[in-house]
Design a protein around this motif. Structure first.
Motif, mmCIF file in Angstrom:
data_model
loop_
_atom_site.group_PDB
_atom_site.id
_atom_site.type_symbol
_atom_site.label_atom_id
_atom_site.label_comp_id
_atom_site.label_asym_id
_atom_site.label_seq_id
_atom_site.Cartn_x
_atom_site.Cartn_y
_atom_site.Cartn_z
ATOM 1 N N ALA A 1 0.941 -1.161 0.046
ATOM 2 C CA ALA A 1 0.016 -0.009 -0.063
ATOM 3 C C ALA A 1 0.918 1.036 0.071
ATOM 4 O O ALA A 1 0.627 2.182 -0.706
ATOM 5 N N GLN A 2 2.003 1.115 0.612
ATOM 6 C CA GLN A 2 2.828 2.326 0.874
ATOM 7 C C GLN A 2 4.055 2.292 -0.080
ATOM 8 O O GLN A 2 4.814 3.400 -0.203
ATOM 9 N N GLY A 3 4.229 1.224 -0.624
ATOM 10 C CA GLY A 3 5.481 1.008 -1.406
ATOM 11 C C GLY A 3 6.676 0.946 -0.551
ATOM 12 O O GLY A 3 7.886 1.488 -1.065
ATOM 13 N N SER A 4 6.677 0.490 0.632
ATOM 14 C CA SER A 4 7.739 0.992 1.523
ATOM 15 C C SER A 4 8.396 -0.498 1.695
ATOM 16 O O SER A 4 7.772 -1.489 2.137
ATOM 17 N N LEU A 5 9.832 -0.694 1.322
ATOM 18 C CA LEU A 5 10.583 -1.905 1.619
ATOM 19 C C LEU A 5 11.522 -1.746 2.601
ATOM 20 O O LEU A 5 12.261 -0.761 2.652
ATOM 21 N N SER A 6 11.515 -2.744 3.567
ATOM 22 C CA SER A 6 12.427 -2.631 4.626
ATOM 23 C C SER A 6 13.482 -3.648 4.455
ATOM 24 O O SER A 6 13.353 -4.976 4.008
ATOM 25 N N LEU A 7 14.925 -3.151 4.818
ATOM 26 C CA LEU A 7 16.080 -3.863 4.538
ATOM 27 C C LEU A 7 16.739 -3.971 6.004
ATOM 28 O O LEU A 7 16.884 -2.992 6.670
ATOM 29 N N SER A 8 17.378 -5.121 6.316
ATOM 30 C CA SER A 8 18.165 -5.202 7.572
ATOM 31 C C SER A 8 19.610 -5.591 7.205
ATOM 32 O O SER A 8 19.936 -6.142 6.312
ATOM 33 N N ALA B 1 17.881 1.290 -8.400
ATOM 34 C CA ALA B 1 17.675 -0.171 -8.773
ATOM 35 C C ALA B 1 16.464 -0.892 -8.320
ATOM 36 O O ALA B 1 15.799 -1.621 -9.350
ATOM 37 N N TRP B 2 15.972 -0.451 -7.388
ATOM 38 C CA TRP B 2 14.633 -1.241 -6.990
ATOM 39 C C TRP B 2 13.397 -0.560 -8.081
ATOM 40 O O TRP B 2 12.508 -1.355 -8.275
ATOM 41 N N LYS B 3 13.580 0.768 -8.031
ATOM 42 C CA LYS B 3 12.511 1.342 -9.281
ATOM 43 C C LYS B 3 12.440 0.649 -10.501
ATOM 44 O O LYS B 3 11.488 0.669 -11.118
ATOM 45 N N ILE B 4 13.655 0.306 -10.981
ATOM 46 C CA ILE B 4 13.792 -0.410 -12.067
ATOM 47 C C ILE B 4 13.407 -1.811 -12.344
ATOM 48 O O ILE B 4 12.625 -2.239 -13.048
ATOM 49 N N GLN B 5 13.917 -2.742 -11.256
ATOM 50 C CA GLN B 5 13.234 -3.863 -11.142
ATOM 51 C C GLN B 5 11.912 -4.224 -10.464
ATOM 52 O O GLN B 5 11.466 -5.266 -11.100
ATOM 53 N N PHE B 6 11.545 -3.392 -9.578
ATOM 54 C CA PHE B 6 10.356 -3.656 -8.799
ATOM 55 C C PHE B 6 9.694 -2.131 -8.791
ATOM 56 O O PHE B 6 9.842 -1.667 -7.652
ATOM 57 N N SER B 7 8.883 -1.726 -9.610
ATOM 58 C CA SER B 7 8.518 -0.425 -9.823
ATOM 59 C C SER B 7 7.474 0.039 -8.391
ATOM 60 O O SER B 7 7.263 1.195 -8.063
ATOM 61 N N ASP B 8 7.060 -1.029 -7.900
ATOM 62 C CA ASP B 8 6.053 -1.053 -6.648
ATOM 63 C C ASP B 8 6.834 -0.348 -5.454
ATOM 64 O O ASP B 8 5.983 -0.079 -4.586
#
Length: 489
Positions: free
Chosen positions: A76-83, A104-111
């Motif tokens: 819903a927010q398009g927010s990805l968390s990395l640790s 890179a994420w915008k290219i590979q996974f635009s969500d």
């Protein structure tokens, strides 16, 4: 929910339920949608890691990118968390690689619209970085329960994806022999080249091919720096004997960047004994370095002797034809990317220092065009790759170009600035303008001033005309190629 495949850098391992393995939590997703979203996230992360490893190099990638774990995604927010393993590592990656990862994420996974970095639960803060190197706790040297080594190989670095040319054919043939079912006539294989010419690609390709040929084989691939860290860590844990035994049970041992093993007496001694043991058993050893064995300062003479006793395969700097072939091969796998032929030619001629920079430049150009909607052109390439281009260009001057063109066409040098429009004079002048634009960073007005104060529109016309004629007239194309070779030499 079935176990999720977590991509750790280049490797894919099934989640085993261990404490360090984290599932990607999908916030608010329907049960039927969750596996698909997880799969898409994992596929995107694998592609991102592959590209970052090429662009950043194995050492930086292994220190900062490989430890990253996908932890949660909110569609819903398009927010990805990395640790990451520590607060220090999280801050370091956030400060230095956040923009690169976001792109890179915008290219590979635009969500994915935003990325959050955090230390994993319970991670300790690392206070210092000694000698500008990561001071993270080193994980133990691990062997899976089935006795096979956990192997990190880039899925794209296979023999099929390695483009052969005059500069690397010996190394390629030797690498293929090292991976054959038939025992090679030489061991160790010593791959030597400057940075970014393909030696790491060949080592990964050997690993893939050998594993396919011998599915149960024990294969170890690591950098010399990692070898030293693992060895010291094993000694501190009183597990040196287990570490040595694990190494000497390998069927194929590959050590990259061997030049970094210099000056470490205990590590060199252990590596020497490991190489001796494996060779005496008829096992296969591959090492790679940026210089020949004799140029490895601070290395024990006995180790130098072992490294030189097999085959030393040198990879020369890639020539123009090979650089062009690599770009065309890369674009063949991206059928929806429209890159004009003159841009490919420009990149191949200009980015000549190493192949990693060449592919990195192409990736950056493709990403920028996709994100901004601007068509790819020569002007866009010059604008967006100015940092790479300025470092790679040999400083060829317009005077040098004019002199070379006049000698080739047997003209007086003054004809470059004259007003004569006879074809025998005008066409060489146009070729010289074209070469000035291709081989120097000068603008159209600057070039015009060097050709008798001509207007920039005259230079633009000359450049476009020569580009057109090269596609239509074989003799013209041959003339330009010959001049380019003369100037580049």
């Amino acid at each position: 929910m079935k176990p999720l495949e977590i991509y750790r850098g280049m490797s894919v391992v099934q989640n085993s339920g261990q404490e360090n393995d984290r599932l990607v939590t999908i916030a608010g997703a329907q049960p039927d949608d969750e596996p698909e979203l997880q799969s898409r996230l994992n596929d995107a992360w694998l592609n991102i890691c592959s590209g970052l490893r090429r662009d950043l190099g194995a050492q930086i990638y292994g220190q900062w990118i490989k430890p990253i774990k996908l932890t949660a995604f909110d569609p819903a927010q398009g927010s990805l968390s990395l640790s990451l393993p520590s607060e220090f590592a999280a801050n370091w990656v956030r400060e230095r690689y956040a923009d690169r990862l976001a792109l890179a994420w915008k290219i590979q996974f635009s969500d994915v619209k935003s990325i959050n970095f955090a230390a994993k639960a319970g991670a300790a803060r690392i206070a210092q970085v000694k000698e500008q190197k990561i001071a993270e706790p080193v994980p133990p040297f691990t062997v899976a329960q089935n006795g096979k080594f956990r192997l990190d190989l880039d899925a794209r670095m296979t023999f099929d994806e390695f483009i052969a040319g005059h500069s690397n054919v010996l190394a390629l043939n030797a690498a293929q022999r090292m991976a054959d079912a038939e025992k090679p006539l030489f061991s160790p294989l010593y791959l030597q080249s400057s940075t970014g010419q393909g030696k790491t690609h060949l080592m990964h390709a050997i690993g893939h091919a050998y594993r396919n040929e011998f599915p149960g084989a024990r294969i170890i691939y690591m950098s010399a720096e990692r070898f030293m860290i693992e060895f010291v860590s094993a000694m501190r844990r009183n597990e040196a004997m287990e570490f040595k035994a694990a190494l000497r049970e390998a069927d194929l041992l590959m050590i990259d960047d061997i030049q970094f093993i210099v000056g470490k007496n205990s590590t060199q001694e252990e590596f020497l004994h490991t190489v001796d043991s494996l060779i005496s058993q008829g096992k296969r050893v591959v090492v790679a370095a940026d210089r020949p064995p004799q140029a490895l300062d601070g290395v024990d003479q006995r180790l130098l002797s072992r490294l030189s006793m097999g085959l030393v395969a040198d990879i020369q700097s890639a020539g123009l034809e090979l650089r062009r072939d690599i770009l065309q091969h890369r674009l063949a796998g991206l059928p929806h990317q429209d890159v004009p032929a003159d841009v490919v030619e420009f990149l191949a001629r200009t980015i000549s220092r190493n192949l990693r920079e060449l592919e990195g430049g192409l990736n950056k150009l493709l990403a920028y065009a996709q994100l901004t909607g601007r068509p790819i052109s020569r002007e866009l390439a010059e604008e967006q790759l100015s940092d790479i281009l300025s470092a790679c260009r040999r400083r060829i001057t317009i005077d040098e170009i004019q002199r070379t063109v006049c000698e080739y066409y047997r003209l007086d040098r003054n004809e470059m600035s004259s007003k004569r429009r006879a074809r025998a004079v005008a066409r060489p002048r146009q070729v010289a303008m074209y070469l000035a634009k291709v081989m120097t960073p000068r603008s159209y007005p600057e070039i015009g001033r060097k050709f008798g104060g001509r207007d920039h529109s005259t230079v633009i016309h000359a450049v476009k005309l020569v580009e057109q004629l090269r596609g239509e007239d074989t003799e013209m194309d041959n003339d330009v190629r010959m001049l380019l070779r003369q100037l580049e030499s």
